[in-house]
Design an enzyme around this catalytic site. Sequence first.
Site, PDB file in Angstrom:
ATOM      1  N   CYS A 113     -18.173  -9.270   1.033  1.00 10.80           N
ATOM      2  CA  CYS A 113     -17.834  -7.878   1.348  1.00 10.80           C
ATOM      3  C   CYS A 113     -16.435  -7.629   0.779  1.00 10.80           C
ATOM      4  O   CYS A 113     -15.597  -8.533   0.769  1.00 10.80           O
ATOM      5  CB  CYS A 113     -17.837  -7.655   2.849  1.00 10.80           C
ATOM      6  SG  CYS A 113     -17.372  -5.987   3.383  1.00 10.80           S
TER       7      CYS A 113
ATOM      8  N   CYS B  52      -1.065   0.745  10.409  1.00 11.66           N
ATOM      9  CA  CYS B  52      -1.117  -0.397   9.505  1.00 11.66           C
ATOM     10  C   CYS B  52       0.260  -0.973   9.178  1.00 11.66           C
ATOM     11  O   CYS B  52       1.166  -0.239   8.762  1.00 11.66           O
ATOM     12  CB  CYS B  52      -1.829   0.007   8.210  1.00 11.66           C
ATOM     13  SG  CYS B  52      -2.051  -1.370   7.063  1.00 11.66           S
TER      14      CYS B  52
ATOM     15  N   CYS C  61       0.821  -1.206   0.000  1.00  9.02           N
ATOM     16  CA  CYS C  61       0.000   0.000   0.000  1.00  9.02           C
ATOM     17  C   CYS C  61       0.860   1.264   0.000  1.00  9.02           C
ATOM     18  O   CYS C  61       1.806   1.376   0.785  1.00  9.02           O
ATOM     19  CB  CYS C  61      -0.912   0.001   1.219  1.00  9.02           C
ATOM     20  SG  CYS C  61      -2.096   1.376   1.192  1.00  9.02           S
TER      21      CYS C  61
ATOM     22  N   ARG D  27     -19.656  -5.451  15.062  1.00 10.08           N
ATOM     23  CA  ARG D  27     -18.681  -6.538  15.024  1.00 10.08           C
ATOM     24  C   ARG D  27     -17.469  -6.220  15.880  1.00 10.08           C
ATOM     25  O   ARG D  27     -16.779  -5.234  15.646  1.00 10.08           O
ATOM     26  CB  ARG D  27     -18.230  -6.790  13.577  1.00 10.08           C
ATOM     27  CG  ARG D  27     -17.334  -8.027  13.425  1.00 10.08           C
ATOM     28  CD  ARG D  27     -17.047  -8.353  11.958  1.00 10.08           C
ATOM     29  NE  ARG D  27     -18.274  -8.281  11.202  1.00 10.08           N
ATOM     30  CZ  ARG D  27     -18.525  -7.349  10.276  1.00 10.08           C
ATOM     31  NH1 ARG D  27     -17.617  -6.450   9.965  1.00 10.08           N
ATOM     32  NH2 ARG D  27     -19.670  -7.336   9.665  1.00 10.08           N
TER      33      ARG D  27
ATOM     34  N   CYS E 219      -0.985   5.201   6.563  1.00  8.86           N
ATOM     35  CA  CYS E 219      -1.800   4.963   7.760  1.00  8.86           C
ATOM     36  C   CYS E 219      -0.890   4.428   8.869  1.00  8.86           C
ATOM     37  O   CYS E 219      -0.260   3.382   8.725  1.00  8.86           O
ATOM     38  CB  CYS E 219      -2.911   3.977   7.452  1.00  8.86           C
ATOM     39  SG  CYS E 219      -4.022   4.539   6.125  1.00  8.86           S
TER      40      CYS E 219
ATOM     41  N   CYS F  74     -20.249  -1.114   5.322  1.00  9.12           N
ATOM     42  CA  CYS F  74     -19.590  -1.650   6.498  1.00  9.12           C
ATOM     43  C   CYS F  74     -18.495  -0.646   6.854  1.00  9.12           C
ATOM     44  O   CYS F  74     -17.513  -0.512   6.122  1.00  9.12           O
ATOM     45  CB  CYS F  74     -18.992  -3.013   6.183  1.00  9.12           C
ATOM     46  SG  CYS F  74     -17.941  -3.690   7.496  1.00  9.12           S
TER      47      CYS F  74
ATOM     48  N   CYS G 110     -14.897 -11.704   3.460  1.00  6.27           N
ATOM     49  CA  CYS G 110     -14.418 -10.340   3.210  1.00  6.27           C
ATOM     50  C   CYS G 110     -13.099 -10.372   2.438  1.00  6.27           C
ATOM     51  O   CYS G 110     -12.100 -10.907   2.930  1.00  6.27           O
ATOM     52  CB  CYS G 110     -14.222  -9.609   4.535  1.00  6.27           C
ATOM     53  SG  CYS G 110     -15.692  -9.627   5.584  1.00  6.27           S
TER      54      CYS G 110
END
Length: 331
Positions: free
Chosen positions: A140, A71, A64, A270, A68, A200, A108
């Site tokens: 998802c 992460c 990526c 969740r 962030c 979500c 997901c």
Amino acid sequence: MNFQTLADKAIAGDVLSQEECLAVLRSSDSQILDLLSATYRVREQFCGKRVHLHMLINAKSGLCPEDCHYCSQSRISSAEIERYPMVSMEKLLEGARKAKEAHCRRYCIVISTRGATKGEIHFLTKAIRRVKEEVDIAICCSLGLLSEEKARALYEAGVEQLNHNLNTSERYYPEICTTHTYQDRIDTLQAARSAGLKLCTGAIFGQGENEQDIVDVALALRELEPQSIPVNFLLPIEGTPFAHHHDLQPYDCLRILCLMRLVNPKQELRVSAGREAHLRSLQPLALYAANSVFVSGYLTEPGQDYQETWQMIKDLGFEIEEHAENAEAVC
């Protein structure tokens, strides 16, 4: 504070005041059972004793370009993780079958990216059509920033909902990421909804935010009215800028979960990343607020095996719901 009064408000559809939200977060340790009791009334009213299981696949790891700070897959992370390009279609199918075997309601598919390219969308939509043909499970996707056009392609392929977390309050967002904005995330969610996808979206707690930030993101999620709200607790991974954050205690996590249920009474809530590490022996109590859990890991970090989760749910007297009762079901 009378927490049963807050439960009455939540059940009636009334929003908690700022003062009431803060009172939940500031409740004493001796009040935790009272808070859980009140919160469970709300959970039972809208979600019964049902629990939904969900399983992730990290379909493209560690590549990526975003920064962030939480992460392990970001460009500024030196964490020792697997890094690989998009997995094969067979790997995606294998993951779907594993999720089905675990009685998961949703599978997901997640990739590390600023935003999925047209080529990635094309590949994923082909794969998703095969999953829908061969495995009876809801899908998802979490694919970074998306346009309405790309979101519509996912919807037409059979994707049920898009995951794209707010992660924290709008005020605190620049402290956790500088390569995109809070508004970028809102725009992606709006594009997804316009394309027909359910939403979500949730948050990560324990990133150095303050109590007001927690309240603000809880209320922001209420305004968005997503179908599903994942509540994550930061896993401070060595090699990331937030590796030093070790602030959360089990009761802190329970207070946050209770607040999220009282503010968002009808949503699928969740308990997600960090539940094992932060709640520890108190994990079962999380399900008095939440009605959904991830099983078998979180992208680059391990998690509780689905069979252990089955046992926890059974011991609580709850039941696993593999399919939504109806097409419009939220909880």
